[in-house]
Design a protein around this motif. Structure first.
Motif, mmCIF file in Angstrom:
data_model
loop_
_atom_site.group_PDB
_atom_site.id
_atom_site.type_symbol
_atom_site.label_atom_id
_atom_site.label_comp_id
_atom_site.label_asym_id
_atom_site.label_seq_id
_atom_site.Cartn_x
_atom_site.Cartn_y
_atom_site.Cartn_z
ATOM 1 N N LEU A 173 -67.474 29.992 -65.472
ATOM 2 C CA LEU A 173 -68.767 30.712 -65.057
ATOM 3 C C LEU A 173 -69.921 30.260 -66.052
ATOM 4 O O LEU A 173 -70.841 29.836 -65.589
ATOM 5 N N ALA B 221 -64.602 27.251 -59.078
ATOM 6 C CA ALA B 221 -64.753 28.874 -59.221
ATOM 7 C C ALA B 221 -63.577 29.531 -58.433
ATOM 8 O O ALA B 221 -63.545 30.748 -58.708
ATOM 9 N N THR C 269 -66.751 34.305 -59.455
ATOM 10 C CA THR C 269 -66.436 33.227 -60.224
ATOM 11 C C THR C 269 -65.139 33.380 -60.969
ATOM 12 O O THR C 269 -64.938 34.202 -61.878
ATOM 13 N N GLN D 116 -72.949 35.506 -60.693
ATOM 14 C CA GLN D 116 -71.547 34.922 -60.345
ATOM 15 C C GLN D 116 -70.422 35.893 -60.480
ATOM 16 O O GLN D 116 -69.329 35.887 -59.828
#
Length: 563
Positions: free
Chosen positions: A307, A254, A295, A289
């Protein structure tokens, strides 16, 4: 003694001249090691009367040919040709120029952004932001300033640097740092000065031209990867280096610092919402996210390709958390429809999804999908009008029975029983069942075909596709929300498995820590959502669904930038 005087004097003068012009001996960096996000301070002296140029460059360079991503290699090839750099052109992914002469490298400029592209000409948008735009032509930079760029020495490197800092794909794939207006990334920091501009926040530069004494400082990128080494060049000469260490829990793929507990909490909230309405779990987790976790993906891998496979953890495990109650305890799953839907989705997500955006750009794809979801939102609201309800007598009767049962349960202090699916007729083209005493009819074959379309969309976005599944079932098949949601969860399980297989086949894996946190939160959220659903009426669930679709419409068409 007299014979040695002049050689010594000349040697001393030469050393003084070199020191004064390199600034190396007189440059000090406040520390040799910093945590990500800390402020670096550099002091020293340059030749009196000169402008100050401090290049801070990540030691480990990146060239497009170094990427391991299948899709990235194709994209790099196109971008290299379009923006005039080569696949073996290498730049430092994180690069900053602190200077008192910003105009030598570019200028402040305005940028239009937001809104659907088909309503605006190239470069248009609903909103206006300020950014620092680098000069397009490397040779247009004064020769003296060009020599101050440290490791950036060629036109190819400058072109790639400009692309990496100003284009969305470059920021999301190589640079990983962006300045935002609201929640929208405008460009990445490159040339910094002491101004009131939002990208210069945390930067200070003080230069006494009469003596050449200077002090400069800037804030390191909060999500700089652990043990990233930087070189410092003062007015063209390498003058030192420092190391940036970890500052929190580092998610390797990430490429962000984030406490996994926050991800679990976010996944619980999204999973609960998702299991209640059977839609938008993947989209909302994707938004979480992008906006909260942010991310990014390792250098050379596009953020979307980390992601999306991480996102699938929610659209797979959240349904599993709620499915036991829907399928076993309450027995309100219309299996023939769910399985036919799932088969179509699996085919679309595994085999056809990877071709979806080859003939239609992802940007246009999102925008037309935005038009589709807003039409579904309007259609969902229209279904609640008295005229529409009169035509769908079975849903109206079922709703009245359910509302009466809820009222009675509240009066008696108990909980309402949801009712079960009672099959009447099973067939590929004709499936009938009763729910709360009312008969409903649906064509499984039609929904197998529609499932293929949903599967293609699911693969492209890394989502479950519930935001299309539920409206299709409530509008096309005229099913009540209490039946549509469990079917949708079957579909999202199939699409999630198919999409994940597709990503693995192409070499894209999720961030393990991020995925585990999402699995835990999604599973818990799924169990909560299946229990909370019966607290809402059919009308309330449809209003929630419609609001979710409108939210997605704004996201797809970039009409807003504050969320």
């Amino acid at each position: 003694m007299k014979k040695s005087f002049w050689p010594v004097t000349l040697l001393t003068a030469a050393i003084f001249f070199l020191v004064a012009n390199t600034g190396f001996a007189e440059t000090t960096i406040s520390a040799s090691e910093y945590k990500a996000g800390d402020t670096v301070t550099i002091k020293g002296a340059i030749t009196p009367g000169e402008e100050l140029y401090i290049a801070i460059a990540q030691q480990k360079m990146f060239a497009p040919k170094d990427s391991n991503g299948i899709n990235e290699k194709k994209k790099f090839k196109k971008n290299a040709k379009k923006f005039n750099f080569k696949l073996d052109t290498a730049i430092p992914p994180l690069y900053y120029m602190l200077t008192t002469n910003r105009e030598a490298f570019g200028k402040d400029s305005t940028k239009k952004f937001g809104g659907p592209s088909f309503l605006f000409k190239k470069g248009g948008g609903l909103y206006t932001a300020t950014m620092f735009k680098l000069k397009k032509d490397f040779n247009a930079i004064d020769a003296g300033a060009r020599s101050m760029l440290g490791p950036i020495k060629t036109a190819d490197q400058w072109n790639m640097l400009k692309w990496g800092h100003e284009k969305k794909y470059g920021i999301n794939t190589v640079v990983k740092e962006g300045n935002k207006k609201g929640k929208v990334v405008i460009f990445a920091r490159s040339v910094l000065g002491q101004t009131d501009n939002y990208w210069d926040k945390g930067t200070t530069i003080k230069l006494d031209k009469a003596t050449g004494q200077f002090t400069a400082s800037f804030a390191t990128f909060r999500h700089t990867a652990p043990d990233t080494k930087f070189d410092v060049y003062v007015n063209g000469a390498k003058s030192g280096s420092f190391n940036v260490t970890k500052n929190g829990f580092w998610m390797n793929k990430a490429y962000r610092y984030m406490n996994p507990i926050f991800v679990v909490i976010g996944a619980i909230l999204v999973g609960t919402y998702f299991s209640m309405i059977g839609a938008a779990g993947g989209m909302l987790m994707g938004a979480f996210q992008a906006l909260v976790v942010q991310t990014a993906g390792p250098v050379g891998i596009n953020a979307a390709n980390v992601l999306r496979p991480s996102n699938i953890a929610l659209t797979l495990f959240s349904p599993l958390g709620s499915f036991y109650r829907f399928a076993v305890v309450e027995r309100r799953v219309a299996w023939p429809v769910g399985l036919s839907f799932g088969a179509g989705i699996f085919i679309g997500s595994v085999w056809l999804g990877k071709y979806a955006t080859q003939y239609l750009s992802l940007k246009a794809y999102k925008e037309w999908l935005g038009v589709l979801v807003v039409l579904m939102a309007v259609k969902t609201l229209m279904e609640m009008t008295p005229k529409a309800m009169a035509k769908r007598k079975n849903i109206k009767a079922m709703t009245q029975k359910f509302n009466a049962a809820v009222k009675k349960a509240k009066e008696e202090g108990g909980a309402v029983e949801m009712g079960s699916i009672e099959p009447v007729k099973s067939g590929i083209f004709d499936y009938r069942f009763k729910f709360w005493g009312e008969e409903f009819r649906i064509n499984p074959a039609l929904f197998a075909f529609l499932g293929i379309i949903v599967g293609v969309v699911s693969r492209a976005f890394g989502i479950g596709g519930g935001f299309l599944l539920v409206p299709m079932m409530t509008t096309i098949a005229a099913l009540p929300m209490y039946v549509a949601v469990p079917i949708s969860l079957i579909g999202t399980c199939f699409s999630s498995i198919g999409s994940f297989i597709g990503y693995v086949m192409n070499g894209y894996l999720p961030d393990l820590t991020l995925a585990i946190a999402i699995i835990i939160g999604g599973f818990v959220g799924g169990m909560l959502g299946s229990r909370f659903q019966k607290l809402f009426s059919e009308k309330a669930l449809k209003i929630i669904l419609a609001c979710t679709l409108f939210f997605l419409f704004f996201r797809f068409l970039k009409i807003e930038y504050w969320i």
